[in-house]
Design a protein around this motif. Structure first.
Motif, PDB file in Angstrom:
ATOM      1  N   VAL A   1      -5.894  -4.335  -4.768  1.00  0.00           N
ATOM      2  CA  VAL A   1      -5.210  -5.551  -3.944  1.00  0.00           C
ATOM      3  C   VAL A   1      -3.628  -5.372  -3.876  1.00  0.00           C
ATOM      4  O   VAL A   1      -2.882  -5.271  -4.928  1.00  0.00           O
ATOM      5  N   SER A   2      -3.128  -5.549  -2.730  1.00  0.00           N
ATOM      6  CA  SER A   2      -1.961  -5.307  -2.370  1.00  0.00           C
ATOM      7  C   SER A   2      -1.502  -6.918  -2.117  1.00  0.00           C
ATOM      8  O   SER A   2      -1.976  -7.517  -1.172  1.00  0.00           O
ATOM      9  N   ILE A   3      -0.489  -7.191  -2.890  1.00  0.00           N
ATOM     10  CA  ILE A   3       0.002  -8.546  -2.958  1.00  0.00           C
ATOM     11  C   ILE A   3       0.567  -9.207  -1.771  1.00  0.00           C
ATOM     12  O   ILE A   3       0.594 -10.113  -0.945  1.00  0.00           O
ATOM     13  N   HIS A   4       1.273  -8.005  -1.155  1.00  0.00           N
ATOM     14  CA  HIS A   4       2.334  -8.427   0.078  1.00  0.00           C
ATOM     15  C   HIS A   4       1.040  -8.309   1.232  1.00  0.00           C
ATOM     16  O   HIS A   4       1.201  -9.155   2.383  1.00  0.00           O
ATOM     17  N   MET A   5       0.168  -7.829   1.378  1.00  0.00           N
ATOM     18  CA  MET A   5      -1.037  -7.707   2.286  1.00  0.00           C
ATOM     19  C   MET A   5      -1.636  -9.329   2.195  1.00  0.00           C
ATOM     20  O   MET A   5      -1.921  -9.679   3.397  1.00  0.00           O
ATOM     21  N   ILE A   6      -2.010  -9.815   1.073  1.00  0.00           N
ATOM     22  CA  ILE A   6      -2.417 -10.991   0.917  1.00  0.00           C
ATOM     23  C   ILE A   6      -1.590 -12.153   1.371  1.00  0.00           C
ATOM     24  O   ILE A   6      -2.069 -12.855   2.248  1.00  0.00           O
ATOM     25  N   SER A   7      -0.263 -11.859   1.241  1.00  0.00           N
ATOM     26  CA  SER A   7       0.612 -13.038   1.675  1.00  0.00           C
ATOM     27  C   SER A   7       0.667 -13.014   3.283  1.00  0.00           C
ATOM     28  O   SER A   7       0.708 -13.813   4.032  1.00  0.00           O
ATOM     29  N   LEU A   8       0.721 -11.669   3.822  1.00  0.00           N
ATOM     30  CA  LEU A   8       0.430 -11.492   5.396  1.00  0.00           C
ATOM     31  C   LEU A   8      -0.735 -12.219   5.979  1.00  0.00           C
ATOM     32  O   LEU A   8      -0.538 -12.945   6.872  1.00  0.00           O
TER      33      LEU A   8
ATOM     34  N   TRP B   1       0.944  -1.300   0.204  1.00  0.00           N
ATOM     35  CA  TRP B   1      -0.116   0.006   0.003  1.00  0.00           C
ATOM     36  C   TRP B   1       0.949   1.110  -0.113  1.00  0.00           C
ATOM     37  O   TRP B   1       0.454   2.295  -0.579  1.00  0.00           O
ATOM     38  N   ILE B   2       1.905   1.182   0.673  1.00  0.00           N
ATOM     39  CA  ILE B   2       2.833   2.424   0.392  1.00  0.00           C
ATOM     40  C   ILE B   2       3.494   2.723  -0.820  1.00  0.00           C
ATOM     41  O   ILE B   2       3.892   4.020  -0.907  1.00  0.00           O
ATOM     42  N   THR B   3       3.635   1.909  -1.634  1.00  0.00           N
ATOM     43  CA  THR B   3       3.842   2.188  -3.029  1.00  0.00           C
ATOM     44  C   THR B   3       2.982   2.956  -3.993  1.00  0.00           C
ATOM     45  O   THR B   3       3.063   3.738  -4.832  1.00  0.00           O
ATOM     46  N   PHE B   4       1.304   2.772  -3.299  1.00  0.00           N
ATOM     47  CA  PHE B   4       0.345   3.261  -4.065  1.00  0.00           C
ATOM     48  C   PHE B   4       0.144   4.885  -3.588  1.00  0.00           C
ATOM     49  O   PHE B   4      -0.548   5.418  -4.085  1.00  0.00           O
ATOM     50  N   SER B   5       0.382   4.999  -2.038  1.00  0.00           N
ATOM     51  CA  SER B   5       0.055   6.401  -1.579  1.00  0.00           C
ATOM     52  C   SER B   5       1.183   6.720  -0.709  1.00  0.00           C
ATOM     53  O   SER B   5       2.068   5.931  -0.231  1.00  0.00           O
ATOM     54  N   ARG B   6       0.874   8.006  -0.278  1.00  0.00           N
ATOM     55  CA  ARG B   6       2.017   8.456   0.917  1.00  0.00           C
ATOM     56  C   ARG B   6       1.549   8.199   2.064  1.00  0.00           C
ATOM     57  O   ARG B   6       2.778   8.252   2.843  1.00  0.00           O
ATOM     58  N   ASP B   7       0.692   7.958   2.448  1.00  0.00           N
ATOM     59  CA  ASP B   7       0.345   7.410   3.879  1.00  0.00           C
ATOM     60  C   ASP B   7      -1.000   6.783   3.732  1.00  0.00           C
ATOM     61  O   ASP B   7      -1.750   6.588   2.913  1.00  0.00           O
ATOM     62  N   TYR B   8      -1.347   5.817   5.110  1.00  0.00           N
ATOM     63  CA  TYR B   8      -2.617   5.241   5.100  1.00  0.00           C
ATOM     64  C   TYR B   8      -3.947   6.062   4.916  1.00  0.00           C
ATOM     65  O   TYR B   8      -4.598   5.299   4.153  1.00  0.00           O
ATOM     66  N   TRP B   9      -3.872   7.198   5.147  1.00  0.00           N
ATOM     67  CA  TRP B   9      -5.287   8.026   4.795  1.00  0.00           C
ATOM     68  C   TRP B   9      -5.202   8.377   3.373  1.00  0.00           C
ATOM     69  O   TRP B   9      -6.507   8.097   2.891  1.00  0.00           O
ATOM     70  N   ASP B  10      -4.212   8.708   2.338  1.00  0.00           N
ATOM     71  CA  ASP B  10      -4.204   8.752   1.196  1.00  0.00           C
ATOM     72  C   ASP B  10      -4.624   7.127   0.636  1.00  0.00           C
ATOM     73  O   ASP B  10      -5.375   7.241  -0.402  1.00  0.00           O
ATOM     74  N   PHE B  11      -4.030   6.053   1.250  1.00  0.00           N
ATOM     75  CA  PHE B  11      -4.525   4.927   0.599  1.00  0.00           C
ATOM     76  C   PHE B  11      -5.931   4.689   0.544  1.00  0.00           C
ATOM     77  O   PHE B  11      -6.700   4.216  -0.219  1.00  0.00           O
ATOM     78  N   ALA B  12      -6.440   4.930   1.928  1.00  0.00           N
ATOM     79  CA  ALA B  12      -7.847   4.622   2.173  1.00  0.00           C
ATOM     80  C   ALA B  12      -8.748   5.365   1.139  1.00  0.00           C
ATOM     81  O   ALA B  12      -9.730   4.937   0.541  1.00  0.00           O
ATOM     82  N   THR B  13      -8.447   6.841   0.913  1.00  0.00           N
ATOM     83  CA  THR B  13      -9.146   7.544   0.055  1.00  0.00           C
ATOM     84  C   THR B  13      -8.902   6.977  -1.306  1.00  0.00           C
ATOM     85  O   THR B  13      -9.957   6.862  -2.058  1.00  0.00           O
TER      86      THR B  13
ATOM     87  N   ARG C   1      -8.451   4.046  -2.275  1.00  0.00           N
ATOM     88  CA  ARG C   1      -9.059   2.866  -2.347  1.00  0.00           C
ATOM     89  C   ARG C   1     -10.544   2.918  -2.663  1.00  0.00           C
ATOM     90  O   ARG C   1     -11.300   2.303  -3.410  1.00  0.00           O
ATOM     91  N   GLN C   2     -11.052   3.964  -1.961  1.00  0.00           N
ATOM     92  CA  GLN C   2     -12.497   4.152  -1.910  1.00  0.00           C
ATOM     93  C   GLN C   2     -12.913   4.748  -3.235  1.00  0.00           C
ATOM     94  O   GLN C   2     -13.755   4.351  -4.126  1.00  0.00           O
ATOM     95  N   GLU C   3     -12.061   5.630  -3.724  1.00  0.00           N
ATOM     96  CA  GLU C   3     -12.228   6.254  -5.188  1.00  0.00           C
ATOM     97  C   GLU C   3     -12.484   4.844  -6.280  1.00  0.00           C
ATOM     98  O   GLU C   3     -13.162   4.936  -6.965  1.00  0.00           O
ATOM     99  N   PHE C   4     -11.390   4.199  -6.208  1.00  0.00           N
ATOM    100  CA  PHE C   4     -11.374   3.078  -7.084  1.00  0.00           C
ATOM    101  C   PHE C   4     -12.573   1.932  -6.966  1.00  0.00           C
ATOM    102  O   PHE C   4     -13.137   1.416  -7.963  1.00  0.00           O
ATOM    103  N   GLU C   5     -12.850   1.858  -5.586  1.00  0.00           N
ATOM    104  CA  GLU C   5     -14.006   0.865  -5.314  1.00  0.00           C
ATOM    105  C   GLU C   5     -15.243   1.483  -5.865  1.00  0.00           C
ATOM    106  O   GLU C   5     -16.281   0.661  -6.322  1.00  0.00           O
TER     107      GLU C   5
END
Length: 109
Positions: A98-105, A73-85, A87-91
């Motif tokens: 989909v963050s592949i490293h989050m899936i593996s965790l 997620w950090i490659t997609f956005s600057r911080d978690y708030w930006d990521f959530a925003t 993600r909502q835009e795309f949804e």
């Protein structure tokens, strides 16, 4: 169909190549066709310079993608708030992020 997004880190081509390689491996294993790969080569000194992300957002509105695959997620956005925003835009367009490293965790739990 899907798109992928990676972020270039100045002087670290191996980092970007690894992100793309990991995403391609995930897509192959999941029988997912990546239609377009976006790489953000914006300046780290200017957090508002995100040409790759801007292109991804624009083309997503005109696409039939079901998913945007990212490494972390950090490659997609600057911080978690930006990521959530983002993600909502795309949804809202019917596109999962989909963050592949989050899936593996999660799978390792």
């Amino acid at each position: 169909s899907a798109a992928s997004f990676s972020r270039f880190r100045g002087g670290m081509n191996d980092y970007t190549d690894k992100q793309i390689s990991d995403i391609e491996k995930y897509a192959l294993e999941d029988h997912l066709e990546i239609k377009k790969i976006f790489v953000d080569e914006g300046s780290i000194n200017n957090p508002f310079s995100r040409p790759g992300l801007s292109q991804l957002r624009k083309q997503a509105r005109e696409s039939n993608w079901k998913m945007v695959v990212i490494s972390r997620w950090i490659t997609f956005s600057r911080d978690y708030w930006d990521f959530a925003t983002l993600r909502q835009e795309f949804e809202a367009m019917g596109i999962a992020v989909v963050s592949i490293h989050m899936i593996s965790l999660i799978n390792d739990l």
